[in-house]
Write an enzyme that holds these catalytic residues in place. Sequence first.
Site, PDB file in Angstrom:
ATOM      1  N   CYS A  99     -41.241 -15.512  64.637  1.00 41.61           N
ATOM      2  CA  CYS A  99     -42.630 -15.625  64.178  1.00 41.61           C
ATOM      3  C   CYS A  99     -43.125 -17.072  64.117  1.00 41.61           C
ATOM      4  O   CYS A  99     -43.518 -17.622  65.138  1.00 41.61           O
ATOM      5  CB  CYS A  99     -42.784 -14.909  62.840  1.00 41.61           C
ATOM      6  SG  CYS A  99     -44.493 -14.453  62.503  1.00 41.61           S
ATOM      7  N   ARG A 149     -32.061 -11.078  82.348  1.00 36.40           N
ATOM      8  CA  ARG A 149     -30.629 -11.341  82.104  1.00 36.40           C
ATOM      9  C   ARG A 149     -30.165 -10.666  80.829  1.00 36.40           C
ATOM     10  O   ARG A 149     -29.079 -10.095  80.761  1.00 36.40           O
ATOM     11  CB  ARG A 149     -30.350 -12.848  82.042  1.00 36.40           C
ATOM     12  CG  ARG A 149     -28.864 -13.164  81.872  1.00 36.40           C
ATOM     13  CD  ARG A 149     -28.570 -14.620  82.131  1.00 36.40           C
ATOM     14  NE  ARG A 149     -29.248 -15.495  81.198  1.00 36.40           N
ATOM     15  CZ  ARG A 149     -28.745 -15.863  80.016  1.00 36.40           C
ATOM     16  NH1 ARG A 149     -27.557 -15.438  79.620  1.00 36.40           N
ATOM     17  NH2 ARG A 149     -29.423 -16.665  79.228  1.00 36.40           N
ATOM     18  N   HIS A 212     -39.720  -9.691  62.746  1.00 37.60           N
ATOM     19  CA  HIS A 212     -38.830  -9.858  61.595  1.00 37.60           C
ATOM     20  C   HIS A 212     -37.984  -8.581  61.569  1.00 37.60           C
ATOM     21  O   HIS A 212     -37.743  -7.983  62.577  1.00 37.60           O
ATOM     22  CB  HIS A 212     -39.641  -9.980  60.294  1.00 37.60           C
ATOM     23  CG  HIS A 212     -40.630 -11.094  60.300  1.00 37.60           C
ATOM     24  ND1 HIS A 212     -40.309 -12.358  59.903  1.00 37.60           N
ATOM     25  CD2 HIS A 212     -41.938 -11.126  60.648  1.00 37.60           C
ATOM     26  CE1 HIS A 212     -41.391 -13.133  59.991  1.00 37.60           C
ATOM     27  NE2 HIS A 212     -42.388 -12.408  60.443  1.00 37.60           N
TER      28      HIS A 212
HETATM   29  N1  GLN Z   1     -48.146 -18.639  60.143  1.00 37.69           N
HETATM   30  C1  GLN Z   1     -47.941 -17.810  61.241  1.00 37.69           C
HETATM   31  C2  GLN Z   1     -49.000 -16.752  61.481  1.00 37.69           C
HETATM   32  O1  GLN Z   1     -49.569 -16.223  60.546  1.00 37.69           O
HETATM   33  C3  GLN Z   1     -46.555 -17.185  61.156  1.00 37.69           C
HETATM   34  C4  GLN Z   1     -46.391 -16.112  60.112  1.00 37.69           C
HETATM   35  C5  GLN Z   1     -44.959 -15.688  59.942  1.00 37.69           C
HETATM   36  O2  GLN Z   1     -44.042 -16.422  60.305  1.00 37.69           O
HETATM   37  N2  GLN Z   1     -44.738 -14.528  59.366  1.00 37.69           N
HETATM   38  O3  GLN Z   1     -49.253 -16.465  62.641  1.00 37.69           O
END
Ligand code: GLN
Length: 269
Positions: A99, A149, A212
């Site tokens: 993220c 890959r 995540h």
């Molecule tokens: N700040 C970033 C966004 O909102 C990443 C958010 C996160 O890592 N959950 O796009």
Amino acid sequence: MGEGTALTIGWLYPKLMSTYGDRGNVICLERRCQWRGIPVRVVPLDRETPADAFGQVDLLVGGGAQDRQQEIVMRDLQGAKAEILKEAIAAGVPGTFTCGAPQLLGQYYEPALGQRINGLGVLDLVTVHPGPEAPRCIGNMVLTVTAQRLAADLRAMLGEVPYLIGFENHGGRTRLGPTAEALASVVKGFGNNGQDGTEGVFYRNAIATYSHGPLLPKNPFLADWLIQQAIARRTGEPVILKPLDDCLAQQARTALLARHGLQEAIALP
Ligand code: GLN
């Protein structure tokens, strides 16, 4: 590998970058090494860490962060630290970046408010947050691995390429540049930008994703792939890891996929 040569997991800015349980990725890598008797240690790569430690790692983990924390990290990740980290990833140190971390490894990130933050430019992507009023991309994700890959390696390991399962929560919309290879295509969720069907990026041995989950406990074969790459880089030999009993992960995956009317293509050990 002896105790003196423990596999070193470098955890990028653990105090600032670990949203939505991303530390679970570190725990998963550590445990899956320990359960196999592979010596392992976790090293935080933080503001007070000297630059050369950023290059003395076998595996890298970078979690998500909100815009405020990302700005603090990018103020620190300059000069020697930035160069050493960039070189490590470009040289093939395996890692997972979630993220906010890929946003910072890309060309730039434009936060919801404030100035554009230049990234390390090691991943060919740009990210723009459309502003505080824009809806965030939130929800469970199911992905199909498209990185060639990685897909081939997973098929060789498991007989099939399993879905990736995760959870996303981001405001930024990421666009891949011409040299970037997407990690996956979106089956359920938004992915990189909610429009082009791509998710994440795969570069050398780096898995960068909005997922995540935490990613690795929900997709333990990815953790094993990363460990394999790390050991192979160390020893110069391909390695086959002892299988672990993943029946609990399998049950969780079956339940999560069923929510979307999907079925696992393979049975994990
Ligand atoms: N700040 C970033 C966004 O909102 C990443 C958010 C996160 O890592 N959950 O796009």
